[in-house]
Design an enzyme around this catalytic site. Structure first.
Site, PDB file in Angstrom:
ATOM      1  N   LYS A 101      55.586  36.802  25.808  1.00 29.28           N
ATOM      2  CA  LYS A 101      55.312  38.031  26.570  1.00 29.28           C
ATOM      3  C   LYS A 101      56.488  39.000  26.439  1.00 29.28           C
ATOM      4  CE  LYS A 101      55.252  39.621  31.383  1.00 29.28           C
ATOM      5  NZ  LYS A 101      55.379  39.197  32.800  1.00 29.28           N
TER       6      LYS A 101
ATOM      7  N   ASP B 270      58.771  46.391  33.687  1.00 32.39           N
ATOM      8  CA  ASP B 270      57.538  46.303  34.467  1.00 32.39           C
ATOM      9  C   ASP B 270      57.707  47.041  35.784  1.00 32.39           C
ATOM     10  OD1 ASP B 270      55.102  45.665  35.536  1.00 32.39           O
ATOM     11  OD2 ASP B 270      55.642  43.613  36.054  1.00 32.39           O
TER      12      ASP B 270
ATOM     13  N   LYS C 118      55.731  48.303  42.028  1.00 36.74           N
ATOM     14  CA  LYS C 118      56.609  47.381  42.730  1.00 36.74           C
ATOM     15  C   LYS C 118      57.533  48.159  43.670  1.00 36.74           C
ATOM     16  CE  LYS C 118      57.181  44.179  38.778  1.00 36.74           C
ATOM     17  NZ  LYS C 118      56.753  42.916  39.379  1.00 36.74           N
TER      18      LYS C 118
ATOM     19  N   ASP D 162      61.613  41.143  31.925  1.00 41.30           N
ATOM     20  CA  ASP D 162      60.205  40.773  31.827  1.00 41.30           C
ATOM     21  C   ASP D 162      59.742  40.619  30.382  1.00 41.30           C
ATOM     22  OD1 ASP D 162      58.090  39.943  33.364  1.00 41.30           O
ATOM     23  OD2 ASP D 162      57.129  41.902  33.454  1.00 41.30           O
TER      24      ASP D 162
ATOM     25  N   ASP E  74      50.015  44.960  38.375  1.00 43.70           N
ATOM     26  CA  ASP E  74      51.299  44.265  38.285  1.00 43.70           C
ATOM     27  C   ASP E  74      51.138  42.864  37.706  1.00 43.70           C
ATOM     28  OD1 ASP E  74      54.023  43.991  38.515  1.00 43.70           O
ATOM     29  OD2 ASP E  74      53.974  43.365  40.610  1.00 43.70           O
TER      30      ASP E  74
ATOM     31  N   GLU F 274      50.225  42.150  34.593  1.00 45.34           N
ATOM     32  CA  GLU F 274      49.931  42.671  33.253  1.00 45.34           C
ATOM     33  C   GLU F 274      50.262  41.699  32.135  1.00 45.34           C
ATOM     34  OE1 GLU F 274      53.999  42.479  33.220  1.00 45.34           O
ATOM     35  OE2 GLU F 274      52.776  43.238  34.859  1.00 45.34           O
TER      36      GLU F 274
ATOM     37  N   ARG G  71      49.726  38.510  31.675  1.00 44.52           N
ATOM     38  CA  ARG G  71      48.633  37.633  31.238  1.00 44.52           C
ATOM     39  C   ARG G  71      47.624  38.385  30.374  1.00 44.52           C
ATOM     40  NH1 ARG G  71      47.166  36.231  37.267  1.00 44.52           N
ATOM     41  NH2 ARG G  71      49.405  36.605  37.315  1.00 44.52           N
TER      42      ARG G  71
END
Length: 454
Positions: free
Chosen positions: A222, A227, A234, A245, A304, A306, A308
């Protein structure tokens, strides 16, 4: 490099366990034994004593050794604590491979924006094979750490992609990059949707290396370079570490570097979906329904969640060639941290043999993980009234498990697969593990594949 073959002068390091303290002290010259007793050195694991010579120079170093079941990387605290210079192990009969690696890990520093302070001390390791293997692993881990530690203003999607492409060039691997609307043309709608609001286009890096006749191993990471949470934004406190991230992609890159440098007998594929989850008028929204590469429609439960989504398209691509082993890494859920904390990433697999191999590999190289269940009863949490599945599920519980179950829907039933929900960060420095980015499970992967395939 802080491992050297020899030095004109080096200072001995004594690793002393508590049970052997008295015998060790009795073997010292009388002045040194008296000094050790006077300062109260009790060989507590990780404690350090600097023993002076008669002229006031440093004569030796003593460190409390790890007891059974303790931290094998304890010596990793010394490179930055000792005065610069060369040192050697007074008793070189221990696990030199682990000690050398811990020394290199403890020598690491991130100096892109701030000059290095005290230079790390050198450790004399005469054996070339030990030095070379430690360097191979440490250089890959340092690469992963550097990628994670670099802030998002410099570690942009294009920069992370370039790091992967540079790695491919170094080892003569084949590499392709799909950027922006090319993702739509080639049917990667989830990757495109997550990254389209950023000023830098989303992209998918696809690298292959090795003999096509060898077992196919695919690593997927990933790569969310920052993010914000998207439109489900967030709070500011939750964004402070979001430069990490992309830690899953950094981990896959680090593992790939080890594999290629060691020339393992596999056909390696590295897939890195790379995006920034930003906010703009064209950002994807909660309740959007997006068709995935696999043909499953996905209702967006929360923007949030995202990571996956981009993994889903990449995993679907990976499975199209039916690899012999598929592994993905992602800084995916806060629920994993609640369950197991920052030092013990959970992993998921339905392959019992693979699960045992992963646990054994992690224990053998001090890269710990813990198996969590792909609990089938929670599949129902991913149901959607308007799509094949929801991206986040319902109920707000078992967040790491339901995220793993979501990814499982994009992996072929007959493909051995493991998912690592890593943290990718060391919040409090420990020996050999400085505060900052950490490609968790990369060394484990290398150990597993080396044992499997050589």
């Amino acid at each position: 490099m802080s491992l050297v073959a020899k030095a004109s002068r080096s200072i001995p390091i004594h690793l002393v366990n508590q049970g052997g303290l008295e015998a060790w002290r009795a073997a010292l010259p009388a002045p040194s034994a008296a000094y050790v007793k006077a300062i109260g050195f009790a060989a507590k694991p990780g404690s350090v004593a600097l023993l002076p010579a008669a002229d006031g120079a440093l004569a030796a170093v003593a460190m409390g050794a790890a007891e059974a079941g303790g931290d094998p990387f304890l010596i990793g605290k010394l490179p930055k604590e000792l005065p610069p210079g060369a040192y050697h192990l007074a008793d070189p009969s221990g696990d030199l491979a682990t000690l050398a690696l811990a020394w290199l890990f403890g020598s690491y520093g991130f100096h892109r924006y701030k000059p290095e302070g005290r230079k790390a001390a050198d450790l004399v390791i005469p054996g070339k094979a030990v030095r070379d293997r430690a360097a191979l692993i440490a250089e890959a881990v340092a690469l992963g750490r550097d990628l994670i530690n670099t802030p998002a203003n410099d570690m942009t999607p294009s920069a992370l992609a370039q790091a992967a492409l540079d790695l491919a060039k170094t080892f003569g691997a084949k590499a392709t990059a799909l950027v922006g609307d090319q993702l739509l043309k080639k049917n990667f709608p989830l990757i495109h949707a997550v990254g389209r609001a950023s000023g830098e286009a989303p992209r998918l890096i696809d690298i292959t290396w090795g003999n096509p006749r060898h077992p196919k191993v695919t690593l997927v990471g990933k790569g969310v370079c920052f993010d914000t949470g998207g439109l489900d934004i967030k709070p500011s406190s939750a964004m402070l570490l979001m430069k990490k991230d992309m830690g899953g992609a950094a981990t896959a890159i680090a593992a790939a570097r080890m594999i290629m440098a060691a020339r393992l007998n596999i056909r390696l594929r590295l897939l890195a979906p790379i995006v920034e989850n930003a906010i703009a008028g064209n950002a994807f929204r909660a309740s959007d329904v997006i068709m995935s590469r696999k043909g499953l429609s996905v209702e967006i439960g929360n923007t949030d969640a995202e990571g996956r989504l981009i993994l889903a398209d990449a995993l679907a691509l990976a499975c199209e060639e039916k690899p012999d082993l598929l592994i993905d890494y992602a800084t995916l859920t806060g629920a994993a941290r609640v369950a197991l904390g920052p030092e013990l990433p959970p992993f998921y697999t339905n392959d019992e043999g693979l699960a045992a191999e992963i646990a054994a590999a992690g224990a053998s190289v001090n890269d710990p993980v813990w198996r969590m269940p792909l609990w089938p009863a929670y599949e129902g949490m991913l149901e959607s009234k308007v799509a094949d599945l929801s991206s986040t599920g319902s109920g707000g519980m078992a967040g790491s498990v339901t995220a793993a179950l979501f990814l499982k829907r994009f992996v072929g039933e007959d493909i051995p697969h493991a998912h690592f929900d890593i943290y990718g960060w060391v919040p409090t420095a420990r020996p050999g593990r400085p505060e900052g980015g950490e490609p968790q499970a990369a060394r484990l992967t290398f150990a597993l594949l080396q044992k499997r395939y050589g």
